[in-house]
Design a protein around this motif. Structure first.
Motif, mmCIF file in Angstrom:
data_model
loop_
_atom_site.group_PDB
_atom_site.id
_atom_site.type_symbol
_atom_site.label_atom_id
_atom_site.label_comp_id
_atom_site.label_asym_id
_atom_site.label_seq_id
_atom_site.Cartn_x
_atom_site.Cartn_y
_atom_site.Cartn_z
ATOM 1 N N LEU A 163 -10.077 10.611 -8.309
ATOM 2 C CA LEU A 163 -10.131 9.687 -9.438
ATOM 3 C C LEU A 163 -10.517 8.289 -8.951
ATOM 4 C CD1 LEU A 163 -6.985 10.626 -11.572
ATOM 5 C CD2 LEU A 163 -9.318 11.488 -11.745
ATOM 6 N N LEU A 164 -9.936 7.888 -7.841
ATOM 7 C CA LEU A 164 -10.240 6.582 -7.255
ATOM 8 C C LEU A 164 -10.114 6.680 -5.746
ATOM 9 C CD1 LEU A 164 -9.147 3.081 -8.406
ATOM 10 C CD2 LEU A 164 -8.630 3.762 -6.070
ATOM 11 N N HIS A 165 -11.048 6.069 -5.045
ATOM 12 C CA HIS A 165 -10.993 6.007 -3.582
ATOM 13 C C HIS A 165 -11.567 4.667 -3.141
ATOM 14 C CE1 HIS A 165 -12.172 7.846 0.592
ATOM 15 N NE2 HIS A 165 -11.225 6.931 0.669
ATOM 16 N N GLY A 166 -10.724 3.850 -2.534
ATOM 17 C CA GLY A 166 -11.155 2.561 -2.021
ATOM 18 C C GLY A 166 -10.611 2.344 -0.626
ATOM 19 N N VAL A 167 -11.250 1.462 0.113
ATOM 20 C CA VAL A 167 -10.855 1.161 1.494
ATOM 21 C C VAL A 167 -10.722 -0.347 1.652
ATOM 22 C CG1 VAL A 167 -11.510 1.291 3.925
ATOM 23 C CG2 VAL A 167 -12.012 3.201 2.405
ATOM 24 N N LEU A 168 -9.634 -0.778 2.271
ATOM 25 C CA LEU A 168 -9.463 -2.189 2.646
ATOM 26 C C LEU A 168 -9.222 -2.262 4.149
ATOM 27 C CD1 LEU A 168 -7.195 -3.665 -0.186
ATOM 28 C CD2 LEU A 168 -9.646 -4.005 0.152
ATOM 29 N N HIS A 169 -9.980 -3.125 4.823
ATOM 30 C CA HIS A 169 -9.810 -3.333 6.257
ATOM 31 C C HIS A 169 -8.768 -4.422 6.500
ATOM 32 C CE1 HIS A 169 -13.368 -0.877 7.343
ATOM 33 N NE2 HIS A 169 -13.816 -1.308 6.173
ATOM 34 N N ASN A 212 -9.081 -3.534 13.494
ATOM 35 C CA ASN A 212 -8.151 -2.610 14.149
ATOM 36 C C ASN A 212 -7.693 -1.508 13.197
ATOM 37 O OD1 ASN A 212 -7.910 -3.447 16.817
ATOM 38 N ND2 ASN A 212 -6.478 -5.081 16.289
ATOM 39 N N GLU A 213 -7.517 -1.864 11.921
ATOM 40 C CA GLU A 213 -6.961 -0.904 10.977
ATOM 41 C C GLU A 213 -7.747 -0.948 9.666
ATOM 42 O OE1 GLU A 213 -2.241 -0.663 11.746
ATOM 43 O OE2 GLU A 213 -2.956 -2.608 11.020
ATOM 44 N N ARG A 214 -7.742 0.174 8.980
ATOM 45 C CA ARG A 214 -8.268 0.232 7.626
ATOM 46 C C ARG A 214 -7.345 1.136 6.808
ATOM 47 N NH1 ARG A 214 -13.805 3.896 8.021
ATOM 48 N NH2 ARG A 214 -12.861 5.761 8.958
ATOM 49 N N PHE A 215 -7.257 0.829 5.536
ATOM 50 C CA PHE A 215 -6.297 1.515 4.670
ATOM 51 C C PHE A 215 -7.031 2.139 3.481
ATOM 52 C CE2 PHE A 215 -4.398 -2.114 6.779
ATOM 53 C CZ PHE A 215 -3.272 -1.563 7.373
ATOM 54 N N HIS A 216 -6.818 3.429 3.304
ATOM 55 C CA HIS A 216 -7.439 4.161 2.201
ATOM 56 C C HIS A 216 -6.469 4.207 1.016
ATOM 57 C CE1 HIS A 216 -10.972 5.911 4.321
ATOM 58 N NE2 HIS A 216 -10.197 5.726 5.379
ATOM 59 N N PHE A 217 -6.997 3.936 -0.155
ATOM 60 C CA PHE A 217 -6.223 4.028 -1.390
ATOM 61 C C PHE A 217 -6.863 5.128 -2.240
ATOM 62 C CE2 PHE A 217 -5.746 -0.173 0.305
ATOM 63 C CZ PHE A 217 -4.396 -0.471 0.126
ATOM 64 N N VAL A 218 -6.130 6.210 -2.412
ATOM 65 C CA VAL A 218 -6.690 7.399 -3.063
ATOM 66 C C VAL A 218 -5.801 7.826 -4.218
ATOM 67 C CG1 VAL A 218 -7.351 9.812 -2.766
ATOM 68 C CG2 VAL A 218 -7.759 8.181 -0.912
ATOM 69 N N GLY A 277 -3.451 -8.190 -5.203
ATOM 70 C CA GLY A 277 -2.116 -8.218 -4.614
ATOM 71 C C GLY A 277 -2.131 -8.229 -3.102
ATOM 72 N N LEU A 278 -3.107 -7.571 -2.479
ATOM 73 C CA LEU A 278 -3.199 -7.516 -1.022
ATOM 74 C C LEU A 278 -4.108 -8.607 -0.454
ATOM 75 C CD1 LEU A 278 -3.397 -3.656 -0.469
ATOM 76 C CD2 LEU A 278 -1.419 -5.165 -0.276
ATOM 77 N N ARG A 279 -4.526 -9.528 -1.298
ATOM 78 C CA ARG A 279 -5.321 -10.690 -0.887
ATOM 79 C C ARG A 279 -6.607 -10.286 -0.182
ATOM 80 N NH1 ARG A 279 -0.454 -14.463 1.568
ATOM 81 N NH2 ARG A 279 0.838 -14.514 -0.315
ATOM 82 N N ALA A 280 -7.362 -9.407 -0.819
ATOM 83 C CA ALA A 280 -8.665 -9.017 -0.281
ATOM 84 C C ALA A 280 -9.600 -10.218 -0.270
ATOM 85 C CB ALA A 280 -9.259 -7.888 -1.125
ATOM 86 N N ARG A 281 -10.547 -10.218 0.654
ATOM 87 C CA ARG A 281 -11.526 -11.304 0.733
ATOM 88 C C ARG A 281 -12.763 -10.968 -0.101
ATOM 89 N NH1 ARG A 281 -10.560 -14.620 5.303
ATOM 90 N NH2 ARG A 281 -9.011 -13.766 6.733
#
Length: 557
Positions: free
Chosen positions: A48-54, A4-10, A88-92
């Motif tokens: 500098l950094l770009h990651g995505v967590l669903h 449903n959602e994804r979060f970009h960390f930039v 910290g966000l408990r990624a799988r």
């Protein structure tokens, strides 16, 4: 499955931040540019950094750009920051495409030869699947082959009129103090030496003691020079072994009573040249104590012919910096992996070429965080029942996908927390709520029962299953117009990949389709350059062979 959602960390660079400032038409909310018609800030190149967590805990590291790309933040610091975010966000699981470079050197190749793993391996990322049919075993054998390549054999292959490779090998052999017999030994030593050297040209010659004298220093250059020589003499008497800071200080106090002067000089001497020696400084990994050691460099610096410079020449030109080391690394890298050879069909050249290609094709890496998270949450506290749950969708014909070979498409197990006296009805409601909130295609999900558990809605969960158990729930999509297969983010199953390299699925590389059987193969494997236009008619090797061998039709009487 589609979340449903994804979060970009930039972390924007100065350039991308400037674009955002001067171009107000950029979208800031992360909505895809294809949906809004406006360029999207997260789509910009050069962050500098770009990651995505669903929302289901899976993610992808899109890019990092450290000092090599003009950043003031190193790649190590950026990776440490990203790893803390995922933890910290408990990624799988988090994936990435390893295309990191350093001065045009592929880090997955250089670092792999030096340490047996890619650069991202320092943060737990591991090779899982390669392009062009490269397997884990093929990758490991290629790395081991390059690591064990004898330096003597490589030097014999060098151009007789070019002594640069020989000079570089001699230089670092003299520095190491131990045998550098293979390519892996050389790359490992060069990489570790680079991180021990100062960032700038801080190494000084014997007659430049004034460079370590601060403007507010209360000791004269003459006293500092005397203290340096006393410390070096104390280290020389230690016969080039590592000595603790306290031992050096105690030995020097027999000649210089000013402990403040000794502390100042010891602090300033790390990686400095004094006479024919380099004063090395490091922290003992076991005792955590600061230690010093002398390194004789009287035969370290070689001329263009690869022979040692004289002592007088060494004293006046003994400046060894990261830039020189990086240049040496790049020269050896290009000579071994990129230099055009007269023939690459047999012998060592062929082995290097093949192993290099295998390593470079192994760029898809994954870090699995579940091993770090699940042990912490499987049992739970005494007042909380925690279970790992997933669902299996009922097809429109009444069957279950998990019983028809689509079990691989099940969403990942999620941690469901319940009170210890929860019933199966309450558990099903919680599972239904969790998966509805997580996945776009499950908004009309209705959970029916638990696979392999004979229970009614009123039965207590804890009486039939243990805390930390893994459960599969069956369910159905209430929306009649929805197709269960459409909720999965999968590739087109009608496209068959059967390449000469052994690949049986789309690995992201360019593919071309046979005009007869419609089987897809890699452009590279069919000797079509990726920059070339696709031919109007293409036949795979099997169809081409069938046409050649096809017998003529029998004549009718």
């Amino acid at each position: 499955m589609i979340s449903n959602e994804r979060f970009h960390f930039v972390l924007p660079s100065k350039e991308t931040a400037l674009v955002m400032t001067v171009c107000p038409n950029y979208e800031e909310n992360g909505v895809s540019s294809t949906m809004t018609g406006k360029p999207n800030f997260v789509d910009l190149q050069g962050h500098l950094l770009h990651g995505v967590l669903h929302s289901n805990g899976f993610g992808h590291l899109i890019c990092i750009n450290g000092i090599e790309e003009g950043s003031e933040v190193s790649g190590n610091d950026l990776m440490d920051f990203w790893d803390r975010i995922c933890t910290g966000l408990r990624a799988r699981k988090v994936s990435l495409n390893d295309v990191a470079k350093k001065r045009n050197m592929d880090l997955r190749l250089f670092h792999g030869v030096a340490f047996g793993e890619p650069w991202f391996g320092r943060w737990g990322y591991r090779f899982v699947r390669g392009s062009y049919g490269v397997t884990q075993l093929m990758y490991q054998k290629a790395i081991e082959g390059l690591q064990s390549m004898p330096l003597g054999l490589l030097i014999q292959q060098s151009n007789v009129s070019d002594y640069e490779v020989l000079a570089i090998c001699n230089r670092y052999q003299a520095m190491s103090g131990h045998s550098l017999s293979t390519l892996g030994h050389l790359f490992c030593f060069m990489y570790e030496l680079k991180h021990r050297l100062p960032l700038e040209n801080h190494m000084i010659s014997a007659n430049s003691a004034k460079t370590i004298v601060e403007t507010t220093c209360r000791w004269s250059p003459k006293r500092i020079e005397m203290a340096k020589r006393v410390i070096v003499e104390a280290l020389r008497r230690a016969e080039f072994r590592w000595v603790s800071r306290q031992e050096v200080r105690d030995a020097a106090r027999a000649y210089i009573g000013d402990t403040g002067l000794l502390d100042f000089v010891l602090k300033s001497l790390g990686n400095h040249i004094v006479g024919n020696y380099v004063v090395r400084r490091t922290v003992n990994p076991v005792t955590k104590v600061l230690e010093y050691c002398l390194e004789d460099i009287s035969t370290t610096f070689c001329n263009q012919e690869g022979f040692p410079l004289s002592s007088s020449t060494t004293k006046s030109h003994s400046h060894f910096t990261r830039n020189q080391l990086t240049s040496d690394m790049l020269y050896v890298y290009n000579y071994i992996f990129k230099e055009t050879r007269p023939t690459i069909t047999t012998g060592i050249d062929s082995a290097i070429w093949m192993a290099t290609r295998l390593v470079l094709d192994a760029k898809r890496l994954v870090k699995d965080y579940t091993g770090e998270l699940y042990p912490k949450f499987s049992l739970g506290r005494e007042d909380t029942l925690k279970l790992l749950c997933t669902i299996c969708i009922r097809n429109k014909d009444g069957g279950f996908g998990c019983n028809e070979g689509i079990r691989k498409a099940l969403p990942p197990y999620d941690i469901i927390s319940m009170h210890p006296h929860a019933t199966f009805k309450e558990l099903k409601m919680e599972v239904e709520k969790t998966f509805k909130e997580t996945y776009w295609g499950l908004k009309s999900l209705s959970v029916d029962s638990v696979v392999d558990v004979n229970a009614t809605d009123s039965d207590l969960v804890l009486g039939l299953v243990e805390a930390g158990s893994s459960l599969v729930f069956t369910g159905r999509i209430e929306d009649k117009e929805a197709d269960a297969k459409e909720i999965y983010e999968t590739k087109n199953d009608s496209l068959v990949v059967d390449c000469l390299c052994g690949a049986k699925e789309d690995d992201g590389e360019k593919l071309i389709t046979c005009d007869i059987c419609e089987v897809r193969q890699h452009n590279r494997c069919t000797r079509i350059d990726n920059t070339e236009d696709v031919p109007h008619i293409f036949l795979c090797s099997r169809c081409e062979q069938d046409i050649i061998l096809f017998p003529s039709l029998p004549q009718s009487n």
